[in-house]
Scaffold this motif. Structure first.
Motif, PDB file in Angstrom:
ATOM      1  N   THR A 102       0.848  -1.186   0.000  1.00 37.87           N
ATOM      2  CA  THR A 102       0.000   0.000   0.000  1.00 37.87           C
ATOM      3  C   THR A 102       0.887   1.240   0.000  1.00 37.87           C
ATOM      4  O   THR A 102       2.031   1.203   0.471  1.00 37.87           O
ATOM      5  N   PHE A 103       0.373   2.343  -0.548  1.00 39.69           N
ATOM      6  CA  PHE A 103       1.126   3.594  -0.532  1.00 39.69           C
ATOM      7  C   PHE A 103       1.349   4.058   0.907  1.00 39.69           C
ATOM      8  O   PHE A 103       0.538   3.802   1.791  1.00 39.69           O
ATOM      9  N   SER A 104       2.443   4.795   1.107  1.00 39.74           N
ATOM     10  CA  SER A 104       2.726   5.420   2.395  1.00 39.74           C
ATOM     11  C   SER A 104       3.175   6.855   2.144  1.00 39.74           C
ATOM     12  O   SER A 104       4.182   7.082   1.471  1.00 39.74           O
ATOM     13  N   ASN A 105       2.395   7.819   2.644  1.00 39.10           N
ATOM     14  CA  ASN A 105       2.748   9.230   2.560  1.00 39.10           C
ATOM     15  C   ASN A 105       2.917   9.754   3.981  1.00 39.10           C
ATOM     16  O   ASN A 105       1.947   9.807   4.743  1.00 39.10           O
ATOM     17  N   ALA A 106       4.130  10.147   4.339  1.00 36.48           N
ATOM     18  CA  ALA A 106       4.379  10.617   5.708  1.00 36.48           C
ATOM     19  C   ALA A 106       5.580  11.549   5.726  1.00 36.48           C
ATOM     20  O   ALA A 106       6.613  11.250   5.118  1.00 36.48           O
ATOM     21  N   GLY A 107       5.425  12.671   6.381  1.00 37.69           N
ATOM     22  CA  GLY A 107       6.541  13.605   6.508  1.00 37.69           C
ATOM     23  C   GLY A 107       7.014  14.172   5.192  1.00 37.69           C
ATOM     24  O   GLY A 107       8.169  14.567   5.052  1.00 37.69           O
ATOM     25  N   GLY A 108       6.131  14.204   4.189  1.00 39.44           N
ATOM     26  CA  GLY A 108       6.498  14.720   2.878  1.00 39.44           C
ATOM     27  C   GLY A 108       7.110  13.690   1.951  1.00 39.44           C
ATOM     28  O   GLY A 108       7.338  13.969   0.775  1.00 39.44           O
ATOM     29  N   ALA A 109       7.395  12.499   2.458  1.00 38.05           N
ATOM     30  CA  ALA A 109       7.978  11.442   1.631  1.00 38.05           C
ATOM     31  C   ALA A 109       6.886  10.475   1.178  1.00 38.05           C
ATOM     32  O   ALA A 109       5.901  10.252   1.877  1.00 38.05           O
ATOM     33  N   MET A 110       7.083   9.888   0.008  1.00 33.04           N
ATOM     34  CA  MET A 110       6.104   8.940  -0.528  1.00 33.04           C
ATOM     35  C   MET A 110       6.812   7.675  -0.985  1.00 33.04           C
ATOM     36  O   MET A 110       7.878   7.717  -1.600  1.00 33.04           O
ATOM     37  N   GLY A 111       6.205   6.537  -0.658  1.00 34.46           N
ATOM     38  CA  GLY A 111       6.717   5.251  -1.096  1.00 34.46           C
ATOM     39  C   GLY A 111       5.621   4.221  -0.955  1.00 34.46           C
ATOM     40  O   GLY A 111       4.438   4.560  -0.893  1.00 34.46           O
ATOM     41  N   ALA A 112       6.006   2.979  -0.878  1.00 36.21           N
ATOM     42  CA  ALA A 112       5.042   1.904  -0.659  1.00 36.21           C
ATOM     43  C   ALA A 112       5.570   1.010   0.448  1.00 36.21           C
ATOM     44  O   ALA A 112       6.781   0.931   0.674  1.00 36.21           O
ATOM     45  N   THR A 121       3.271  -2.668  20.382  1.00 38.77           N
ATOM     46  CA  THR A 121       4.633  -2.244  20.737  1.00 38.77           C
ATOM     47  C   THR A 121       5.684  -2.478  19.649  1.00 38.77           C
ATOM     48  O   THR A 121       6.833  -2.068  19.832  1.00 38.77           O
ATOM     49  N   GLU A 122       5.327  -3.098  18.526  1.00 39.73           N
ATOM     50  CA  GLU A 122       6.315  -3.347  17.477  1.00 39.73           C
ATOM     51  C   GLU A 122       5.677  -3.301  16.091  1.00 39.73           C
ATOM     52  O   GLU A 122       4.498  -3.628  15.935  1.00 39.73           O
ATOM     53  N   TYR A 123       6.466  -2.877  15.111  1.00 44.46           N
ATOM     54  CA  TYR A 123       6.050  -3.116  13.727  1.00 44.46           C
ATOM     55  C   TYR A 123       7.277  -3.425  12.886  1.00 44.46           C
ATOM     56  O   TYR A 123       8.392  -3.002  13.182  1.00 44.46           O
ATOM     57  N   LEU A 124       7.043  -4.195  11.822  1.00 41.50           N
ATOM     58  CA  LEU A 124       8.100  -4.592  10.898  1.00 41.50           C
ATOM     59  C   LEU A 124       7.543  -4.492   9.491  1.00 41.50           C
ATOM     60  O   LEU A 124       6.531  -5.124   9.173  1.00 41.50           O
ATOM     61  N   ILE A 125       8.172  -3.667   8.657  1.00 40.07           N
ATOM     62  CA  ILE A 125       7.664  -3.452   7.302  1.00 40.07           C
ATOM     63  C   ILE A 125       8.819  -3.445   6.300  1.00 40.07           C
ATOM     64  O   ILE A 125       9.980  -3.262   6.667  1.00 40.07           O
ATOM     65  N   ILE A 126       8.467  -3.640   5.032  1.00 42.56           N
ATOM     66  CA  ILE A 126       9.367  -3.337   3.923  1.00 42.56           C
ATOM     67  C   ILE A 126       8.873  -2.013   3.356  1.00 42.56           C
ATOM     68  O   ILE A 126       7.693  -1.858   3.045  1.00 42.56           O
ATOM     69  N   PHE A 127       9.757  -1.033   3.246  1.00 40.51           N
ATOM     70  CA  PHE A 127       9.363   0.287   2.737  1.00 40.51           C
ATOM     71  C   PHE A 127      10.358   0.745   1.676  1.00 40.51           C
ATOM     72  O   PHE A 127      11.561   0.539   1.810  1.00 40.51           O
ATOM     73  N   GLY A 128       9.842   1.385   0.633  1.00 38.97           N
ATOM     74  CA  GLY A 128      10.729   1.935  -0.376  1.00 38.97           C
ATOM     75  C   GLY A 128       9.984   2.402  -1.609  1.00 38.97           C
ATOM     76  O   GLY A 128       8.747   2.399  -1.661  1.00 38.97           O
ATOM     77  N   THR A 129      10.754   2.796  -2.616  1.00 43.03           N
ATOM     78  CA  THR A 129      10.199   3.256  -3.880  1.00 43.03           C
ATOM     79  C   THR A 129      11.257   3.145  -4.971  1.00 43.03           C
ATOM     80  O   THR A 129      12.438   3.428  -4.719  1.00 43.03           O
ATOM     81  N   PRO A 130      10.865   2.750  -6.180  1.00 45.64           N
ATOM     82  CA  PRO A 130      11.831   2.722  -7.283  1.00 45.64           C
ATOM     83  C   PRO A 130      12.147   4.114  -7.824  1.00 45.64           C
ATOM     84  O   PRO A 130      13.079   4.281  -8.603  1.00 45.64           O
ATOM     85  N   LEU A 131      11.377   5.127  -7.409  1.00 52.26           N
ATOM     86  CA  LEU A 131      11.525   6.477  -7.955  1.00 52.26           C
ATOM     87  C   LEU A 131      12.401   7.385  -7.111  1.00 52.26           C
ATOM     88  O   LEU A 131      12.922   8.379  -7.602  1.00 52.26           O
ATOM     89  N   GLY A 132      12.522   7.068  -5.812  1.00 48.02           N
ATOM     90  CA  GLY A 132      13.242   7.944  -4.906  1.00 48.02           C
ATOM     91  C   GLY A 132      12.284   8.888  -4.193  1.00 48.02           C
ATOM     92  O   GLY A 132      11.224   9.249  -4.732  1.00 48.02           O
ATOM     93  N   THR A 133      12.632   9.304  -2.974  1.00 48.95           N
ATOM     94  CA  THR A 133      11.775  10.208  -2.205  1.00 48.95           C
ATOM     95  C   THR A 133      12.601  10.881  -1.118  1.00 48.95           C
ATOM     96  O   THR A 133      13.739  10.484  -0.841  1.00 48.95           O
ATOM     97  N   GLU A 134      12.016  11.905  -0.501  1.00 49.32           N
ATOM     98  CA  GLU A 134      12.722  12.679   0.521  1.00 49.32           C
ATOM     99  C   GLU A 134      11.712  13.255   1.494  1.00 49.32           C
ATOM    100  O   GLU A 134      10.586  13.599   1.108  1.00 49.32           O
ATOM    101  N   GLY A 135      12.092  13.367   2.778  1.00 53.90           N
ATOM    102  CA  GLY A 135      11.165  13.938   3.734  1.00 53.90           C
ATOM    103  C   GLY A 135      11.701  13.989   5.143  1.00 53.90           C
ATOM    104  O   GLY A 135      12.915  13.860   5.382  1.00 53.90           O
ATOM    105  N   HIS A 136      10.795  14.152   6.088  1.00 57.21           N
ATOM    106  CA  HIS A 136      11.071  14.235   7.520  1.00 57.21           C
ATOM    107  C   HIS A 136      10.800  12.870   8.146  1.00 57.21           C
ATOM    108  O   HIS A 136       9.783  12.239   7.856  1.00 57.21           O
ATOM    109  N   THR A 137      11.703  12.416   9.022  1.00 57.18           N
ATOM    110  CA  THR A 137      11.524  11.091   9.629  1.00 57.18           C
ATOM    111  C   THR A 137      10.333  11.037  10.575  1.00 57.18           C
ATOM    112  O   THR A 137       9.773   9.973  10.816  1.00 57.18           O
TER     113      THR A 137
END
Length: 239
Positions: A102-112, A121-137
């Protein structure tokens, strides 16, 4: 005339007393909740299941075993996790459907993202994008471990004159209560693990969808998957 004013003064006095009692009750409730939060925060580590060094070694092994093959890396990670934490053990619930992105938009950055695990108390995900992105953590009540699988991530914090660079196999650790600017270059994907109070991270993760993209289907899909995984873990006693 003076006698007629007396009841009004008494009524005003009673009103002030009632208002004071209400504020004292509110402050007492707030203080009790603060104490409860402090106690839970002090013992939350007993509910952690994942081991950060193990996840780092798993990410490095996936990179070494399947170089430049992101799908192979993801399958390698999921297979090893299900072998280490089998469903029959009833310790933790994992989402093994690696097609559930699913898409993820947070802190100005976008990926999936692909949510492998989500609990209180925990989460584990794969996050990224083939296009590149930038933002606030984001500024979170949780420690964050960002294991680079493919591509490269850069990071920066105020006061630093040089960027931090993370390549495949590296881990970018973001301690609780700290924030950085980050950039993921084209084709960058990572295994991200967070431990802390995950529900308190959700406003950051979902705010951009509600205030900027207005991608309501993505909001519903993300909330549904996250809620389902948290519920699945609560049902087996994993907080």
């Amino acid at each position: 005339m003076a006698k007629a004013q007396m009841p009004e003064q008494t009524s005003s006095s009673c009103s002030s007393t009632g208002c004071m009692k209400k504020w004292l009750l509110r402050l007492t409730v707030f203080y009790v909740l603060y104490l409860i939060y402090g106690w839970l925060d002090a013992i939350k580590n007993r509910w952690y299941v994942f081991d950060p060094p193990f996840l780092h070694e798993l990410a490095k092994d996936a990179v070494a075993t399947h170089p430049d093959n992101l799908d192979g890396m993801i399958q390698h990670i999921v297979t090893n996790l299900t072998d280490t934490y089998p469903a029959s053990a009833g310790v933790i619930a994992l989402n093994t459907d690696s097609s559930e992105w699913t898409f993820s938009n947070a802190g100005g950055a976008m990926g999936a993202m692909y949510i492998i695990h989500a609990s209180i108390t925990e989460y584990l995900i794969i996050f990224g994008t083939p296009l590149g992105t930038e933002g606030h953590t984001g500024l979170h009540p949780a420690d964050d471990y960002f294991h680079i699988l493919h591509g490269e991530q850069w990071a920066f914090k105020p006061g630093s004159l040089e960027m931090e660079r993370y390549a495949p196999g590296d881990m970018h650790f973001l301690p609780r209560g700290t924030a950085k600017q980050y950039k993921m270059h084209e084709g960058c994907f990572a295994l991200e693990y967070a431990r802390g109070w995950i529900p308190l991270m959700l406003p950051f993760g979902l705010a951009d969808t509600l205030t900027s993209t207005l991608d309501i289907p993505t909001f519903i899909r993300t909330a549904r998957i996250t809620g389902r995984e948290i519920a699945n873990n609560l049902l087996i006693g994993k907080i």
